[in-house]
Write an enzyme that holds these catalytic residues in place. Structure first.
Site, PDB file in Angstrom:
ATOM      1  CG  HIS A  86      -9.536  -0.766   2.095  1.00 40.67           C
ATOM      2  ND1 HIS A  86      -9.936  -0.132   0.937  1.00 40.67           N
ATOM      3  CD2 HIS A  86      -8.881   0.154   2.833  1.00 40.67           C
ATOM      4  CE1 HIS A  86      -9.521   1.124   0.965  1.00 40.67           C
ATOM      5  NE2 HIS A  86      -8.872   1.325   2.101  1.00 40.67           N
TER       6      HIS A  86
ATOM      7  CG  PHE B  74      -3.274   6.886   1.808  1.00 42.33           C
ATOM      8  CD1 PHE B  74      -4.408   6.222   2.254  1.00 42.33           C
ATOM      9  CD2 PHE B  74      -3.433   8.007   1.010  1.00 42.33           C
ATOM     10  CE1 PHE B  74      -5.678   6.676   1.924  1.00 42.33           C
ATOM     11  CE2 PHE B  74      -4.695   8.468   0.668  1.00 42.33           C
ATOM     12  CZ  PHE B  74      -5.820   7.809   1.126  1.00 42.33           C
TER      13      PHE B  74
ATOM     14  CG  HIS C  51      -5.523   6.315  -2.345  1.00 42.53           C
ATOM     15  ND1 HIS C  51      -4.263   6.076  -1.898  1.00 42.53           N
ATOM     16  CD2 HIS C  51      -6.317   5.359  -1.801  1.00 42.53           C
ATOM     17  CE1 HIS C  51      -4.281   5.025  -1.093  1.00 42.53           C
ATOM     18  NE2 HIS C  51      -5.505   4.563  -1.023  1.00 42.53           N
TER      19      HIS C  51
ATOM     20  CG  HIS D 250      -2.065   0.918   1.141  1.00 38.07           C
ATOM     21  ND1 HIS D 250      -2.142   2.057   1.897  1.00 38.07           N
ATOM     22  CD2 HIS D 250      -3.173   0.902   0.366  1.00 38.07           C
ATOM     23  CE1 HIS D 250      -3.276   2.695   1.605  1.00 38.07           C
ATOM     24  NE2 HIS D 250      -3.913   2.018   0.670  1.00 38.07           N
TER      25      HIS D 250
ATOM     26  CG  HIS E   7      -7.806  -0.176  -2.152  1.00 38.53           C
ATOM     27  ND1 HIS E   7      -7.758   0.916  -2.984  1.00 38.53           N
ATOM     28  CD2 HIS E   7      -6.995   0.119  -1.099  1.00 38.53           C
ATOM     29  CE1 HIS E   7      -6.961   1.831  -2.440  1.00 38.53           C
ATOM     30  NE2 HIS E   7      -6.483   1.382  -1.298  1.00 38.53           N
TER      31      HIS E   7
ATOM     32  CG  HIS F  34      -8.126   5.262   6.108  1.00 34.35           C
ATOM     33  ND1 HIS F  34      -6.980   4.507   6.161  1.00 34.35           N
ATOM     34  CD2 HIS F  34      -8.803   4.816   5.017  1.00 34.35           C
ATOM     35  CE1 HIS F  34      -6.959   3.647   5.148  1.00 34.35           C
ATOM     36  NE2 HIS F  34      -8.067   3.814   4.435  1.00 34.35           N
TER      37      HIS F  34
ATOM     38  CG  HIS G  57     -11.865   5.031   2.063  1.00 36.70           C
ATOM     39  ND1 HIS G  57     -11.073   6.042   1.531  1.00 36.70           N
ATOM     40  CD2 HIS G  57     -11.022   4.024   2.370  1.00 36.70           C
ATOM     41  CE1 HIS G  57      -9.813   5.635   1.507  1.00 36.70           C
ATOM     42  NE2 HIS G  57      -9.748   4.412   2.002  1.00 36.70           N
TER      43      HIS G  57
HETATM   44 CU1  C2O Z   1      -5.524   2.767  -0.135  1.00 42.34          CU
HETATM   45 CU2  C2O Z   1      -8.167   3.193   2.417  1.00 42.34          CU
HETATM   46  O1  C2O Z   1      -6.631   3.252   1.401  1.00 42.34           O
END
Ligand code: C2O
Length: 564
Positions: A345, A332, A181, A160, A190, A315, A311
């Site tokens: 995810h 990230f 992203h 990632h 993802h 995080h 999303h």
């Molecule tokens: Cu690639 Cu939720 O991040």
């Protein structure tokens, strides 16, 4: 980068696709026509029209069938030239490059004999949990045995980091990062990442039926960090989490700052309803905007509703606020170090699956070759480096997995209609004139009067143009239409239109972070019972975090394309 900028052609109001590689300076006319036509996606230039415009340079039929030669999807990185990743210009404490391999295999999906079913994490039984913990434990042990084993826990987390924090340049476009992203690559990348992660875990415990649990944060029963991640003695634990948000804290998908559990649940369900249904006007609105070879990574506004909303919130909500960059989940580069990332995810991926089956007016598939042929590299469970493409990730069942069925109460969570009709004359008092405010810096709440395309309840879309942010900061602001309040707070109300939020991510001097976002207003107009004669609305922009790091070039209302 200067030469790249100057050889660009504006295909739509917000999208610039390079015509040629930066190293070429229009050596001949033919090359200049090889631009990323399908990347115009939103009504820009149609490939076929372009071909006809070429005046018989080629036979049109030839060209139309030869999608490969004329599409430039994002190519997999050359991992041998993987470089330093950074965050906010700081070099990272890890080198997140994968081990090298001389062979790359084109991955073929194995035929599916039985589906792996991903269970909801809050409902896991003891036997399943034991299996999952064992698998993660073994993955962590690989780190110690051989740090270069691509199946190891840290190597997996680094996947990632490398794809998100600028470790890779695009092949043939030196100095232009690959970033997965804030574009249409978000969901497929993802999905593939989790696919191999899951297969590696399954192979470590010798159980090919193993499936990752998903954190069911869209369902009131799953709105806490799943208990399985909160046991300090479990390999699923991670110390780098916000201690205030341990269970039984209810997740805050709108980052509303509310503390009352019932209010949080309401706000979360409304958030999901908006992101999945009412604010999505077209395919890219959910999936994210096009991103093709040669383009600088898109700004956060180019992400789809879920990516930009729930999303990002999860995080941010889990990451530790005392860490410099909100590690682990809050940034990230470090997100993959928290086992909860993969369950978070899984639910994001589940949202894609659910959305694809929703019966709404918005088409669910992207048929552009620049999307379908985009590809990535991963190590599989046999430590083989494989190349996968987006086209093979469109159907989770073909990839051999599905999700346990659970209730989805957000589906019916349209906000309550406003009880009394408010006259625009009353709300617009004190609202600013667009000529005076743009471009605006969002260092305060802004209320601005915007013209509609047609009066009354029609199918229209709000466009926030060229949102420019500082990518090194967490940023969030909310958008309301015709709200009487000078400082609207709630999201479970008819006037709430949507949100913009971004996690801090990679900065690269030559990469400008700009993008426009669109929100459908159709249901909102119905729910606020907008007057049939109204030709203007008041748009309120409410900064929630680092508004002074945001500039917005303009706001306009356009007719919905999907109503045409
Ligand atoms: Cu690639 Cu939720 O991040």
């Amino acid at each position: 980068m200067a030469s790249l900028q100057s050889s660009c052609m504006v295909l739509t109001h917000n999208r610039i696709c390079p015509l040629v590689k930066p190293s070429h300076h229009f050596p001949n006319a033919r090359l200049t026509y090889r631009f990323h036509v399908s990347c115009s996606s939103n009504g820009g230039v149609d490939r076929r029209n372009m071909l006809l415009g070429l005046g018989g340079l080629y036979g049109a039929a030839n060209l139309i069938s030869d999608s490969k030669a004329y599409a430039d999807p994002i190519q997999p990185p050359d991992i041998k030239s993987c470089g330093v990743a950074d965050v906010h210009g700081d070099p990272l404490d890890v080198n997140c490059c994968p081990p090298n391999s001389d062979t790359i295999i084109d991955y073929e999906l194995p035929s599916v004999t039985s589906l792996r079913v991903r269970p909801a994490a809050h409902k896991l039984n003891h036997g399943y949990l034991t299996k999952y913990e064992k698998a993660i434990q073994l993955m962590r042990e690989l780190d110690k045995k051989d740090p270069s084993d691509p199946r190891g826990f840290t190597q997996q987390a680094n996947v990632h980091c490398a794809y998100c924090n600028g470790a890779y340049d695009q092949v043939d476009y030196e100095g232009t990062d690959i970033s997965i992203h804030y574009s249409w690559l978000f969901f497929p990348f993802h999905r593939w990442y989790l696919y191999f992660y899951e297969r590696i875990l399954g192979s470590l415990i010798g159980d090919p039926t193993f499936a990752l649990p998903f954190w069911n944060w869209d369902n009131p029963r799953g709105m806490q960090l799943p208990a399985i991640f909160d046991n300090p003695h479990s390999p699923l634990y991670d110390i780098n989490r916000n201690p205030s948000n341990r269970p039984p804290a209810i997740v805050d998908l709108a980052l509303s700052g509310k503390t009352d559990d019932e209010q949080l649940v309401r706000s979360n369900l409304s958030t999901m309803y908006k992101e999945m249904l009412s604010s999505v006007d077209d395919t890219n609105g959910f999936m994210g905007q096009p991103y093709c070879a040669g383009m600088t990574p898109p700004g956060s506004a180019s992400g789809g509703t879920v990516e930009r909303g729930s999303h990002t919130s999860v995080h941010r909500w889990v990451g530790h606020p005392d860490n410099k960059y909100h590690e682990d989940l809050g940034n990230f580069y470090s997100a993959g170090r928290d086992p909860a990332f993969y369950s978070h995810h899984s639910n994001v991926d589940r949202m894609w699956t659910i959305w694809k089956h929703l019966k709404t007016k918005v088409p669910k598939d992207i048929n552009k070759p620049d999307y379908l042929n985009a590809s990535f590299l991963f190590y599989d469970e046999n430590q083989k480096l494989v190349r996968v493409k987006v086209a093979d990730a469109l159907d989770n069942r073909k990839m051999g997995y599905d999700y346990e069925k659970v209730e989805m109460p957000w589906m019916y969570y349209r906000p309550p209609r406003r009880s009394a009709r408010v006259r625009i004359q009353d709300i617009s008092k004190g609202a600013e004139n667009p000529e005076k405010v743009f471009p605006l810096s969002l260092n305060r709440i802004v209320r601005v009067l915007i013209s509609k395309r047609s009066p009354g309840k029609v199918d229209e879309v709000l466009v926030l143009e060229d949102i420019h942010t500082d990518p090194t900061e967490f940023v969030k602001f909310d958008i309301y239409v015709n709200d009487e309040d000078d400082e609207p707070k709630d999201v479970d109300k008819a006037e709430y239109a949507g949100t913009f939020s971004q996690l801090p991510h990679r900065v690269h001097h030559s990469n400008r972070h700009k993008g426009s976002m669109k929100l459908s207003l159709k249901e909102l107009y119905e729910d606020i019972d907008i007057h049939e004669d109204d030709t203007t609305v008041v748009v309120t922009l409410v900064p929630r975090a680092n508004g002074h790091r945001v500039t917005i070039a303009g706001i306009k209302i356009v007719k919905s394309r999907s109503s045409a």
